[in-house]
Design an enzyme around this catalytic site. Sequence first.
Site, short mmCIF file in Angstrom:
data_model
loop_
_atom_site.label_atom_id
_atom_site.label_comp_id
_atom_site.label_asym_id
_atom_site.label_seq_id
_atom_site.Cartn_x
_atom_site.Cartn_y
_atom_site.Cartn_z
N ASP A 12 -2.06 -2.94 -2.51
CA ASP A 12 -1.63 -1.64 -1.98
C ASP A 12 -0.35 -1.73 -1.16
OD1 ASP A 12 -3.99 -0.48 -3.06
OD2 ASP A 12 -5.10 -1.25 -1.34
N HIS A 40 -1.97 2.23 -8.82
CA HIS A 40 -0.63 2.40 -8.27
C HIS A 40 -0.39 3.90 -8.18
CE1 HIS A 40 0.47 -1.71 -8.92
NE2 HIS A 40 0.47 -1.63 -10.23
P1 GDP Z 1 0.33 -0.53 -5.14
O1 GDP Z 1 -0.99 -0.69 -5.77
O2 GDP Z 1 0.85 -1.81 -4.54
O3 GDP Z 1 1.34 0.10 -6.04
O4 GDP Z 1 0.16 0.43 -3.91
P2 GDP Z 1 -0.57 1.86 -3.83
O5 GDP Z 1 0.01 2.77 -4.83
O6 GDP Z 1 -2.03 1.70 -3.76
O7 GDP Z 1 -0.15 2.30 -2.36
C1 GDP Z 1 1.10 2.58 -2.00
C2 GDP Z 1 1.12 4.02 -1.50
O8 GDP Z 1 2.16 4.16 -0.57
C3 GDP Z 1 1.42 5.02 -2.59
O9 GDP Z 1 0.76 6.23 -2.28
C4 GDP Z 1 2.92 5.22 -2.50
O10 GDP Z 1 3.36 6.48 -2.95
C5 GDP Z 1 3.16 5.07 -1.03
N1 GDP Z 1 4.40 4.43 -0.66
C6 GDP Z 1 5.03 3.39 -1.27
N2 GDP Z 1 6.12 3.03 -0.56
C7 GDP Z 1 6.16 3.84 0.52
C8 GDP Z 1 7.04 3.93 1.65
O11 GDP Z 1 7.98 3.18 1.83
N3 GDP Z 1 6.72 4.88 2.58
C9 GDP Z 1 5.68 5.72 2.45
N4 GDP Z 1 5.46 6.63 3.42
N5 GDP Z 1 4.84 5.65 1.40
C10 GDP Z 1 5.08 4.73 0.46
#
Ligand code: GDP
Length: 423
Positions: A12, A40
């Site tokens: 995440d 994701h």
């Molecule tokens: P992944 O599995 O590593 O892709 O991560 P997830 O999708 O589970 O969690 C990342 C969450 O954080 C998602 O809802 C993204 O839209 C959000 N996100 C990613 N980068 C950023 C950021 O720099 N700032 C903010 N506020 N949200 C972010």
Amino acid sequence: MLTAITGINWGDEGKGRMVDLLSQDYDVVVRYQGGNNAGHTVVNDRGSFILNLIPSGIFNENVVNVLGNGMVIDLHHLCGEIENLRRGGIRITPDNLKISDRAIVCMPYHVDQDCLEESRLADKKFGSTRRGIAYVYGDKYMKKAIRMGDLLHREAIADKLADIVEWKNLTMVKAYGAEPVRVEAMLEWLERYFTPLSDFVCDTGLYLDQAAKAGRNIMFEAQLGALRDIDFGIYPYTSSSSTIAAYAPVGAGIPNHRLDKVIGIIKAYSTCVGEGPFTCEMFGPEAEALRQAGHEYGAATGRPRRVGGFDVLASRYGTRMQGADELALTKLDVLSYMEEIPVCVGYELNGRALTDFPVGLELDQAKPVYTSLPGWHCDISACRKAEDLPREALDYVRFIEKAMECKVRYVSVGPERDAYILL
Ligand code: GDP
């Protein structure tokens, strides 16, 4: 150019968001491990999407997306994901989505077995996502699994499945006292959900080998993070696959190729879904404020995530295990509400300071050593250059860079595709 995008922490970290951004310069994006047990979230000009199985390159028109042999695939789930994306106007054809003929099929009985075992464990449960992942990987290594390519030969599948189901029922019926798995029902399920997918199945290793030799840019997209790796993570609270970059060429089907670059996605604070040691964990109102600021609820399950400050020891270990050449620091904007930023700078065990991320009982018993760094206390989500960042925010980035002994090249300040700073 062969680049792996991997998680440094417990998952995440925002890998999907970074793949969506960086894959614009790539021809192919490959998922090389895991199944639909994590999600994701990708936000771009096409909308907001949750992906569990399909690579995040799917939104870039010219990118070919591959589900590699290292994956386990729930056909029903994949059909739903494709349908959902198509409804959102995303084009999906055998030209831009390819599924390895060696990938393993996650069957409904794997999901059932996962649920039965979590119920049996009751308060000792692992916090499984109940998507059957441990059971399907277990069957893979016991050589009792079905591969995608097997399903291209309908005439042979009934006998193979009957043998497997007979064996599976020893556990389902005799160990758990559950209803027996019926071969007929499984064949119907395969027929129903494999038919729409059959055109996507091919020898993706061969495809990728040729693409790599032709000089195409290939990106490997990991699910979860280093601390969930089956060998190097917080076992047994890990996933059942290899989440590390070194496994990427194997899980993609091109073990004859080497990675040119590893980009580690590292989060500005810590989160963890499910049970297991999480030394830097914060509790109470402080934790709740961070959880809300970062919207820390699982994409696959909706479960509230456990949260903590940035964990130097765990992240340095993750950076080493991934062999990261550079880092992308995500969600820095989430910390903007804090006057001071709590950081877990080390662990202590019986009064002794630990210098490396521990394992086993030592990890279970380690206590966090917290300090705090100055906050910036203003909105940074519109910053697009290093000079736009308040000094305290830049200092925080530099602190992480120094502690990780690895360059931070990207800083993400929002979920949108363009909300980042290139350093
Ligand atoms: P992944 O599995 O590593 O892709 O991560 P997830 O999708 O589970 O969690 C990342 C969450 O954080 C998602 O809802 C993204 O839209 C959000 N996100 C990613 N980068 C950023 C950021 O720099 N700032 C903010 N506020 N949200 C972010």
